[in-house]
Design an enzyme around this catalytic site. Structure first.
Site, PDB file in Angstrom:
ATOM      1  N   GLY A 107      58.560  92.183 -36.258  1.00  0.00           N
ATOM      2  CA  GLY A 107      58.538  93.586 -35.839  1.00  0.00           C
ATOM      3  C   GLY A 107      59.136  93.790 -34.460  1.00  0.00           C
ATOM      4  O   GLY A 107      58.584  94.507 -33.630  1.00  0.00           O
ATOM      5  N   ALA A 108      60.293  93.154 -34.225  1.00  0.00           N
ATOM      6  CA  ALA A 108      60.920  93.248 -32.896  1.00  0.00           C
ATOM      7  C   ALA A 108      61.908  94.405 -32.819  1.00  0.00           C
ATOM      8  O   ALA A 108      62.659  94.512 -31.861  1.00  0.00           O
ATOM      9  CB  ALA A 108      61.613  91.930 -32.564  1.00  0.00           C
TER      10      ALA A 108
ATOM     11  N   GLY B  61      58.987  99.236 -30.060  1.00  0.00           N
ATOM     12  CA  GLY B  61      57.716  99.092 -29.359  1.00  0.00           C
ATOM     13  C   GLY B  61      57.530  97.777 -28.607  1.00  0.00           C
ATOM     14  O   GLY B  61      58.443  97.269 -27.940  1.00  0.00           O
TER      15      GLY B  61
ATOM     16  N   SER C 298      43.754  93.873 -31.406  1.00  0.00           N
ATOM     17  CA  SER C 298      43.528  95.193 -30.803  1.00  0.00           C
ATOM     18  C   SER C 298      42.076  95.370 -30.395  1.00  0.00           C
ATOM     19  O   SER C 298      41.161  94.906 -31.075  1.00  0.00           O
ATOM     20  CB  SER C 298      43.893  96.303 -31.770  1.00  0.00           C
ATOM     21  OG  SER C 298      43.545  97.557 -31.200  1.00  0.00           O
TER      22      SER C 298
ATOM     23  N   TYR D 237      43.393  99.576 -40.900  1.00  0.00           N
ATOM     24  CA  TYR D 237      44.165  98.992 -39.789  1.00  0.00           C
ATOM     25  C   TYR D 237      43.246  98.154 -38.891  1.00  0.00           C
ATOM     26  O   TYR D 237      43.566  97.009 -38.540  1.00  0.00           O
ATOM     27  CB  TYR D 237      44.823 100.108 -38.976  1.00  0.00           C
ATOM     28  CG  TYR D 237      45.430  99.630 -37.665  1.00  0.00           C
ATOM     29  CD1 TYR D 237      46.748  99.181 -37.604  1.00  0.00           C
ATOM     30  CD2 TYR D 237      44.681  99.616 -36.479  1.00  0.00           C
ATOM     31  CE1 TYR D 237      47.301  98.744 -36.404  1.00  0.00           C
ATOM     32  CE2 TYR D 237      45.222  99.174 -35.272  1.00  0.00           C
ATOM     33  CZ  TYR D 237      46.526  98.742 -35.244  1.00  0.00           C
ATOM     34  OH  TYR D 237      47.072  98.293 -34.054  1.00  0.00           O
TER      35      TYR D 237
HETATM   36  P1  NDP Z   1      55.740  99.856 -33.465  1.00  0.00           P
HETATM   37  O1  NDP Z   1      55.541 100.740 -34.649  1.00  0.00           O
HETATM   38  O2  NDP Z   1      56.656 100.290 -32.404  1.00  0.00           O
HETATM   39  O3  NDP Z   1      56.197  98.403 -33.953  1.00  0.00           O
HETATM   40  C1  NDP Z   1      55.788  97.876 -35.162  1.00  0.00           C
HETATM   41  C2  NDP Z   1      56.857  96.972 -35.695  1.00  0.00           C
HETATM   42  O4  NDP Z   1      56.402  96.427 -36.935  1.00  0.00           O
HETATM   43  C3  NDP Z   1      58.162  97.693 -36.003  1.00  0.00           C
HETATM   44  O5  NDP Z   1      59.220  96.885 -35.550  1.00  0.00           O
HETATM   45  C4  NDP Z   1      58.178  97.791 -37.510  1.00  0.00           C
HETATM   46  O6  NDP Z   1      59.471  97.779 -38.097  1.00  0.00           O
HETATM   47  C5  NDP Z   1      57.465  96.490 -37.847  1.00  0.00           C
HETATM   48  N1  NDP Z   1      57.016  96.482 -39.238  1.00  0.00           N
HETATM   49  C6  NDP Z   1      56.232  97.373 -39.860  1.00  0.00           C
HETATM   50  N2  NDP Z   1      56.103  97.033 -41.161  1.00  0.00           N
HETATM   51  C7  NDP Z   1      56.807  95.891 -41.342  1.00  0.00           C
HETATM   52  C8  NDP Z   1      57.062  95.066 -42.457  1.00  0.00           C
HETATM   53  N3  NDP Z   1      56.594  95.354 -43.670  1.00  0.00           N
HETATM   54  N4  NDP Z   1      57.814  93.969 -42.290  1.00  0.00           N
HETATM   55  C9  NDP Z   1      58.332  93.671 -41.072  1.00  0.00           C
HETATM   56  N5  NDP Z   1      58.145  94.431 -39.997  1.00  0.00           N
HETATM   57  C10 NDP Z   1      57.395  95.532 -40.118  1.00  0.00           C
HETATM   58  O7  NDP Z   1      54.264  99.596 -32.885  1.00  0.00           O
HETATM   59  P2  NDP Z   1      53.728  98.759 -31.613  1.00  0.00           P
HETATM   60  O8  NDP Z   1      54.834  98.180 -30.861  1.00  0.00           O
HETATM   61  O9  NDP Z   1      52.741  99.605 -30.943  1.00  0.00           O
HETATM   62  O10 NDP Z   1      52.894  97.619 -32.355  1.00  0.00           O
HETATM   63  C11 NDP Z   1      53.116  96.254 -32.110  1.00  0.00           C
HETATM   64  C12 NDP Z   1      51.797  95.506 -32.238  1.00  0.00           C
HETATM   65  O11 NDP Z   1      50.918  95.888 -31.193  1.00  0.00           O
HETATM   66  C13 NDP Z   1      51.047  95.776 -33.533  1.00  0.00           C
HETATM   67  O12 NDP Z   1      50.522  94.561 -34.008  1.00  0.00           O
HETATM   68  C14 NDP Z   1      49.915  96.686 -33.107  1.00  0.00           C
HETATM   69  O13 NDP Z   1      48.792  96.536 -33.954  1.00  0.00           O
HETATM   70  C15 NDP Z   1      49.633  96.138 -31.725  1.00  0.00           C
HETATM   71  N6  NDP Z   1      48.914  97.020 -30.848  1.00  0.00           N
HETATM   72  C16 NDP Z   1      49.492  98.186 -30.420  1.00  0.00           C
HETATM   73  C17 NDP Z   1      48.801  99.011 -29.559  1.00  0.00           C
HETATM   74  C18 NDP Z   1      49.372 100.274 -29.079  1.00  0.00           C
HETATM   75  O14 NDP Z   1      48.684 100.963 -28.303  1.00  0.00           O
HETATM   76  N7  NDP Z   1      50.576 100.653 -29.452  1.00  0.00           N
HETATM   77  C19 NDP Z   1      47.468  98.658 -29.069  1.00  0.00           C
HETATM   78  C20 NDP Z   1      46.957  97.440 -29.607  1.00  0.00           C
HETATM   79  C21 NDP Z   1      47.682  96.642 -30.423  1.00  0.00           C
HETATM   80  P3  NDP Z   1      60.330  99.109 -38.347  1.00  0.00           P
HETATM   81  O15 NDP Z   1      61.015  99.358 -37.051  1.00  0.00           O
HETATM   82  O16 NDP Z   1      61.255  98.686 -39.429  1.00  0.00           O
HETATM   83  O17 NDP Z   1      59.375 100.175 -38.719  1.00  0.00           O
HETATM   84 MG1  PMR Z   2      40.984 105.161 -28.314  1.00  0.00          MG
HETATM   85  C1  PMR Z   2      38.188 102.840 -22.708  1.00  0.00           C
HETATM   86  C2  PMR Z   2      38.351 103.612 -23.708  1.00  0.00           C
HETATM   87  C3  PMR Z   2      39.401 103.567 -24.750  1.00  0.00           C
HETATM   88  C4  PMR Z   2      40.476 102.705 -24.916  1.00  0.00           C
HETATM   89  C5  PMR Z   2      40.907 101.557 -24.044  1.00  0.00           C
HETATM   90  C6  PMR Z   2      41.137 103.081 -26.109  1.00  0.00           C
HETATM   91  C7  PMR Z   2      42.251 102.420 -26.645  1.00  0.00           C
HETATM   92  N1  PMR Z   2      40.493 104.176 -26.644  1.00  0.00           N
HETATM   93  C8  PMR Z   2      39.420 104.483 -25.828  1.00  0.00           C
HETATM   94  C9  PMR Z   2      38.497 105.499 -26.007  1.00  0.00           C
HETATM   95  C10 PMR Z   2      38.566 106.493 -26.972  1.00  0.00           C
HETATM   96  N2  PMR Z   2      39.502 106.575 -27.955  1.00  0.00           N
HETATM   97  C11 PMR Z   2      37.657 107.623 -27.095  1.00  0.00           C
HETATM   98  C12 PMR Z   2      36.478 107.888 -26.191  1.00  0.00           C
HETATM   99  C13 PMR Z   2      38.069 108.353 -28.179  1.00  0.00           C
HETATM  100  C14 PMR Z   2      37.454 109.619 -28.751  1.00  0.00           C
HETATM  101  C15 PMR Z   2      38.065 110.819 -28.166  1.00  0.00           C
HETATM  102  C16 PMR Z   2      39.241 107.695 -28.719  1.00  0.00           C
HETATM  103  C17 PMR Z   2      39.963 108.133 -29.826  1.00  0.00           C
HETATM  104  C18 PMR Z   2      41.020 107.418 -30.376  1.00  0.00           C
HETATM  105  C19 PMR Z   2      41.741 107.749 -31.588  1.00  0.00           C
HETATM  106  C20 PMR Z   2      41.569 108.944 -32.483  1.00  0.00           C
HETATM  107  N3  PMR Z   2      41.529 106.223 -29.873  1.00  0.00           N
HETATM  108  C21 PMR Z   2      42.485 105.827 -30.706  1.00  0.00           C
HETATM  109  C22 PMR Z   2      42.636 106.717 -31.753  1.00  0.00           C
HETATM  110  C23 PMR Z   2      43.668 106.213 -32.602  1.00  0.00           C
HETATM  111  O1  PMR Z   2      44.104 106.698 -33.647  1.00  0.00           O
HETATM  112  C24 PMR Z   2      44.132 104.881 -32.034  1.00  0.00           C
HETATM  113  C25 PMR Z   2      43.687 103.816 -32.992  1.00  0.00           C
HETATM  114  O2  PMR Z   2      42.520 103.576 -33.205  1.00  0.00           O
HETATM  115  O3  PMR Z   2      44.650 103.149 -33.599  1.00  0.00           O
HETATM  116  C26 PMR Z   2      44.172 102.139 -34.473  1.00  0.00           C
HETATM  117  C27 PMR Z   2      43.359 104.749 -30.762  1.00  0.00           C
HETATM  118  C28 PMR Z   2      43.390 103.802 -29.737  1.00  0.00           C
HETATM  119  N4  PMR Z   2      42.535 103.830 -28.659  1.00  0.00           N
HETATM  120  C29 PMR Z   2      42.845 102.776 -27.832  1.00  0.00           C
HETATM  121  C30 PMR Z   2      43.935 102.072 -28.410  1.00  0.00           C
HETATM  122  C31 PMR Z   2      44.566 100.840 -27.806  1.00  0.00           C
HETATM  123  C32 PMR Z   2      44.270 102.690 -29.573  1.00  0.00           C
HETATM  124  C33 PMR Z   2      45.389 102.207 -30.461  1.00  0.00           C
HETATM  125  C34 PMR Z   2      44.884 100.953 -31.104  1.00  0.00           C
HETATM  126  C35 PMR Z   2      45.881 100.077 -31.726  1.00  0.00           C
HETATM  127  O4  PMR Z   2      47.043 100.409 -31.735  1.00  0.00           O
HETATM  128  O5  PMR Z   2      45.494  99.012 -32.189  1.00  0.00           O
END
Ligand code: NDP
Ligand code: PMR
Length: 387
Positions: free
Chosen positions: A89-90, A93, A222, A270
């Protein structure tokens, strides 16, 4: 399908009466071809399934901790050659930002393992990656055949494998109905966990062969899978239950599409997949690190609220989420910042970042030991792949 299951579950996994699975690294002594040929006997798995279920629900309760890993490379030791890192997934993001940061060091050749070749090529160009620093190889994690094909192509390329970064993921928070992978598994668990599990499992042999001083396998986890954090307590909470849905195939036909057997919920699927990612790394590290020197770990990159991960969310969420994370939770990191931090983490050039948390300690519900939990996970996966 028996051969596919064999590729996922080492034929030498040992199951004891207590349902414990001993530390086992003997799979490294067997060639991949041999493993593929090995007959997969599911009977021993089936006979122990009851043990797992009796141990009750597996709650997604995890602890974010600093790494308890052993550094394979003593500080200051010079590497003799450029390392090779595969990043799934490079194309956008975090994956793209990390690929760029690693390539810029000149110490790494980055293999961008992506499902969309043209998008990835454009993305690499748009961030200024030099042609000689990367290759693009096709990988669709939503197809186990594609995973096998990728591994085959990679092995034919003759490159060593020093670091594998399992980064790709999909998130369907607003989906009303589940969608499925080519093999019929619910799409988020199928892509984020099962695809990466098979990829990791098949590439372990290559990682083990690497003479690189800090060979490692990293999965992006995550905080939202950690129910002992505030973020992890935002509903729906991750919960694998007794994994009856996973064990039955996650196909939504004669069984649930959710790991715990419940109603479909895209956000929960997820988070569940991320718990599986973190559990897998923790258990791989426990089993294989000592004998192989490979570090297995997962990390939380911080909240990169602007990435494509949220593309399926409603537009109001996409507008409010970044400022909410920036100014209220203060958990926000930019893509570039997260990529640089992760580059530090992957290369072990220092911890570098406060936002990168390695999650190596996962606390399961008291009634369920970690061994049993992992055993159930493997059983469930084996059953899945067989159906
Ligand atoms: P992006 O959507 O920007 O990146 C996701 C990547 O995964 C894309 O390159 C996408 O490809 C690829 N992908 C999706 N489906 C497939 C598949 N079937 N085969 C191969 N590649 C695929 O998201 P992020 O950069 O945010 O996510 C990267 C990682 O970070 C994930 O594991 C996510 O769970 C984790 N993460 C993200 C957070 C955030 O706040 N964003 C917080 C915590 C964890 P394509 O470009 O083709 O869609
Ligand atoms: Mg969340 C310290 C508090 C904190 C942090 C670090 C995150 C990270 N979030 C926090 C708090 C809250 N979030 C609170 C209080 C709420 C209620 C208002 C809240 C809501 C919320 C939603 C609806 N947060 C979310 C969502 C998403 O749809 C995102 C998610 O769960 O994706 C799976 C998300 C996230 N919050 C984060 C992070 C890192 C996400 C994205 C998680 C991921 O990409 O794996």
């Amino acid at each position: 399908m028996a051969l596919q299951a064999a590729a996922l579950v080492p034929s030498s996994f040992c199951f004891t009466k207590e349902g414990k699975c001993g530390k086992d690294s003997s799979l490294f002594g067997v060639s991949l071809a041999d493993q593929h040929r090995a007959d997969f006997s599911c009977s021993s798995l089936r006979s122990k399934r009851e043990i797992g279920f009796k141990n009750g629900a597996i709650r997604a309760e995890t602890i974010a901790a600093t790494p308890s890993v052993t550094r394979a490379a003593p500080a200051g030791k010079k590497t003799l050659r450029q390392g090779t890192v595969v990043i799934t997934g490079a194309s956008s993001g975090l994956g793209l930002a990390t690929a760029k940061a690693l390539a810029e060091t000149g110490k790494w050749h980055v293999i961008m393992a992506c499902r969309d070749f043209l998008k990835t090529e454009r993305a690499a160009k748009s961030v200024g990656m030099a042609k000689e620093d990367y290759s693009i190889m096709h990988l669709d994690l939503a197809s186990l055949d594609s995973v096998r094909q990728f591994v085959d192509n990679f092995q034919r390329s003759g490159r060593p494998l020093d670091v594998l970064v399992c980064n790709a993921a999909v998130y369907f928070p607003t989906a009303k109905e589940p969608t499925y992978t080519a093999d019929g598994f619910e799409l988020s668990v199928g892509t984020n966990h099962l695809g990466h599990f098979l990829l990791s499992r098949l590439l372990l042999v290559d990682l083990n062969k690497s003479d690189y001083p800090s060979k490692r396998l990293v999965i992006v986890g995550s905080i939202t899978g950690n129910t002992n954090t505030l973020a992890g307590n935002v509903p729906p909470k991750a919960n694998l239950g007794d994994m009856r849905g996973l064990a039955a195939g996650l196909n939504g036909l004669n069984t649930s599409s959710m790991i715990d057997g419940g109603e479909f919920d895209g956000a929960k699927a997820y988070k569940d997949s991320k718990v599986c990612n973190m559990l897998t790394m923790q258990e791989f590290h426990r089993r294989y690190h000592e004998d192989t020197g490979i570090t297995f770990t997962s990390l939380y990159p911080g909240c990169i609220a602007t990435t494509g991960l949220f593309r399926e969310h409603i537009s109001l969420f996409r507008t409010l989420f970044p400022p909410f994370q920036k100014y209220i939770t203060k958990g926000y990191v930019s893509e570039e910042e997260a990529g640089t931090h992760c580059e530090n983490f992957f290369c072990f050039r220092g911890s570098g970042a406060t936002s990168v948390i390695s999650i190596t300690t996962i606390k399961l519900s008291e009634s369920c030991s970690r061994d049993v939990a992992f055993l159930i996970l493997l059983q469930a996966i084996a059953s899945c792949i067989k159906t």
